[in-house]
Enzyme design. Structure first.
Site, short mmCIF file in Angstrom:
data_model
loop_
_atom_site.label_atom_id
_atom_site.label_comp_id
_atom_site.label_asym_id
_atom_site.label_seq_id
_atom_site.Cartn_x
_atom_site.Cartn_y
_atom_site.Cartn_z
N SER A 1 0.73 -0.85 -0.51
CA SER A 1 0.44 0.32 -0.17
C SER A 1 0.82 1.56 0.11
O SER A 1 1.91 0.95 0.17
CB SER A 1 -0.88 0.32 1.27
OG SER A 1 -0.29 0.11 2.73
N LYS A 2 0.28 2.53 -0.05
CA LYS A 2 1.09 3.05 -0.21
C LYS A 2 2.17 3.60 1.27
O LYS A 2 3.05 4.16 1.08
CB LYS A 2 -0.25 4.43 -0.15
CG LYS A 2 -0.99 5.10 -1.01
CD LYS A 2 -1.20 6.35 -0.99
CE LYS A 2 -2.58 6.84 -2.18
NZ LYS A 2 -4.04 6.66 -2.24
N ARG A 3 1.36 3.05 2.81
CA ARG A 3 2.29 3.22 3.76
C ARG A 3 4.54 2.31 2.81
O ARG A 3 5.17 3.19 3.54
CB ARG A 3 2.41 2.07 4.10
CG ARG A 3 1.24 3.09 5.76
CD ARG A 3 1.08 2.09 6.55
NE ARG A 3 -0.10 0.61 5.97
CZ ARG A 3 0.79 -0.33 5.87
NH1 ARG A 3 2.26 -0.76 6.45
NH2 ARG A 3 0.18 -1.64 4.97
N GLY B 1 5.70 3.55 -0.08
CA GLY B 1 6.12 4.77 -0.71
C GLY B 1 5.66 4.18 -2.03
O GLY B 1 4.55 4.62 -2.17
#
Ligand code: GLU
Length: 469
Positions: free
Chosen positions: A238-240, A242
């Site tokens: 996910s966006k976490r 990067g």
């Protein structure tokens, strides 16, 4: 019968890594079998769909070179068709009007949960004929109540779901708009999709979709559900973690060839081979050799592949991809080496195209300051004589070729009776401003004669100044 696959993204964000891999698998499977690859934009969620996302998806597909044979189709332009199909199901008694209020459905769920049962619609309007004329209604599909649905999944193997587990799905909302599972089914049917390759987050929808297809008398496509991608930490990517959007990888300096090669290996393998050209993939790819287990994202491997492709692709091809970074970093390349030459000189020395531009400014732009560390170490008073000697010899050079420059540097070392180190590093700092560059002969030949000599002057003045302090 010819094979048809599709990629059907919902335009609610970028083309992310997971979506791109699904698209790649569908594309490869179609190409391998000489079939057709369709792009379908599933934009029926009007609140979350945006034109920006559509553009980002198209841009990502184009950058990766995943060309489609048909489409892009937009589901929002196909509402009449969906309505016709819903009407047909209703007319044939395969769907029915449900007049439950939101509160009634909610109460039904709560009661089931309280009794420890799975919450589901209980079918209360399935067989009723006492329809009110003044109440809103949704339309539900009459799911079979007995038997099992078998998915012969091309990746996951056989999956069985009892119809008793499935409730009667809403296929049209009270405002008449079709729901997600209905639109997918109608499109897969009308577009003649033979192989549905998609993320395994959809595996729960598949038995419902198969039942609707069967009710419509449609051919049931084959299904292949691709396992999800995990981040380095084992959690769903996910966006976490990067970068998630495909174009972000372009911005970070990756080549599309590297990302494609990387993506295909996330969940597919061919022996222990790691490097695959696109043509090779088209020949070798198969769904049978896809992994059943989730695969984990590994940035180091992506970087390794990127370096491989920077070094081995034709320099012209790498140079083409470099243009975007030149513009992004606002480097004026009107004076200086052709990008192909730059790629030949620098590709081995960096990890990404972004970095390549970052470390190449001195080929195009003059500088007034030296890197402090490098100057401190190499532009010392002892460097004055070698710098002056090499400048004089270079100034006399008529043919400014790599070989000629090479000879001059060697001859100067011999003339002064010193090792290459005494000349090389001061010269490097003088013409590049820092202590890192390709071999000096290449570097100087690319920087050009006038510029090299002027920079040597500047360095000589700098050393003199320093000696007098
Ligand atoms: N539109 C769905 C998504 O983006 C994909 C549906 C499908 O492939 O069947 O998740």
């Amino acid at each position: 019968m010819s094979l048809v696959t599709r990629f059907a993204p919902s335009p609610t964000g970028y083309l992310h890594v997971g979506g791109a891999r699904t698209a790649l698998f569908s594309w490869l499977y179609a190409r391998k079998h000489g079939g057709k690859f369709i792009l379908r934009i599933e934009d029926t969620d009007l609140e979350r769909s945006t034109q920006e996302s559509v553009d980002a998806i198209l841009e990502g597909m184009q950058w990766l070179g995943l060309d489609h044979d048909e489409g892009p189709y937009y589901q929002t332009k196909r509402f009449d068709l969906y309505k016709e199909v819903v009407a047909q199901l209703l007319a044939e008694g395969k769907a029915y009007k449900c007049f439950c209020t939101v509160e009634e459905v909610e109460a039904m769920r709560e009661a089931q949960m309280a009794a420890g049962e799975k919450p589901r619609y209980n079918g209360m309007w399935r067989d009723r004929t006492d329809h009110p004329t003044d109440k809103p209604f949704v339309i539900r599909f009459k799911n079979p109540q007995d038997g099992v649905v078998v998915i012969d999944d091309m990746i996951k193997g056989r999956i069985e779901i009892a119809n008793a587990e499935l409730d009667d799905l809403v296929i049209a909302r009270s405002d008449g708009t079709p729901t997600y599972n209905l639109t997918v089914v109608v499109d897969d049917w009308k577009m003649g999709i033979t192989h549905v390759i998609r993320g395994d987050d959809h595996v729960n929808n598949t038995p419902r979709q198969m039942n609707i297809l069967a009710a419509l008398g449609a051919d049931i496509p084959k299904y292949a559900h691709v396992p999800m991608i995990l981040g380095d930490d084992g959690k769903r990517l996910s966006k976490r973690h990067g970068a998630v959007g495909v174009m972000q990888y372009r911005d970070n300096g990756f080549l599309p060839e590297a990302l494609l090669n990387y993506l295909v290996r996330l969940g597919w393998s061919h022996g222990d081979q790691e490097i695959f050209s696109k043509d090779e993939l088209v020949q070798l790819f198969d769904l049978d050799s896809c992994n059943r287990a989730p695969s984990a994202f590994n940035t180091d491997k992506l970087i390794w592949l990127n370096q491989h492709y920077m070094k081995t692709l034709p320099p012209e091809q790498v140079a083409k991809q470099l243009e975007w970074h030149i513009a992004a970093q606002q480097l004026d390349i009107s004076q200086g080496p052709a990008l192909t030459e730059l790629v030949k000189a620098q590709a081995e020395r960096v990890k990404t195209l972004k970095e390549l531009v970052e470390v190449s400014r001195y080929f195009y732009e003059d500088f007034s300051e030296f890197d402090a560390e490098a100057a401190k170490k190499h532009l010392r008073p002892v460097a004055l004589e070698p710098l002056q000697a090499v400048q004089a010899n270079l100034a006399a050079l008529a043919d400014w070729s790599q070989e000629a420059v090479h000879q001059v540097i060697n001859a100067t070392a011999e003339q002064l009776g010193v090792g290459m180190g005494k000349i090389g590093m001061p010269l490097r700092v003088a013409v590049t401003g820092g202590g890192n560059s390709p071999a000096l002969d290449i570097t100087l030949s690319l920087i050009g004669k006038a510029r090299s000599l002027a920079r040597l002057n500047h360095a000589i003045e700098f050393v003199k100044q320093r000696s007098s302090e």
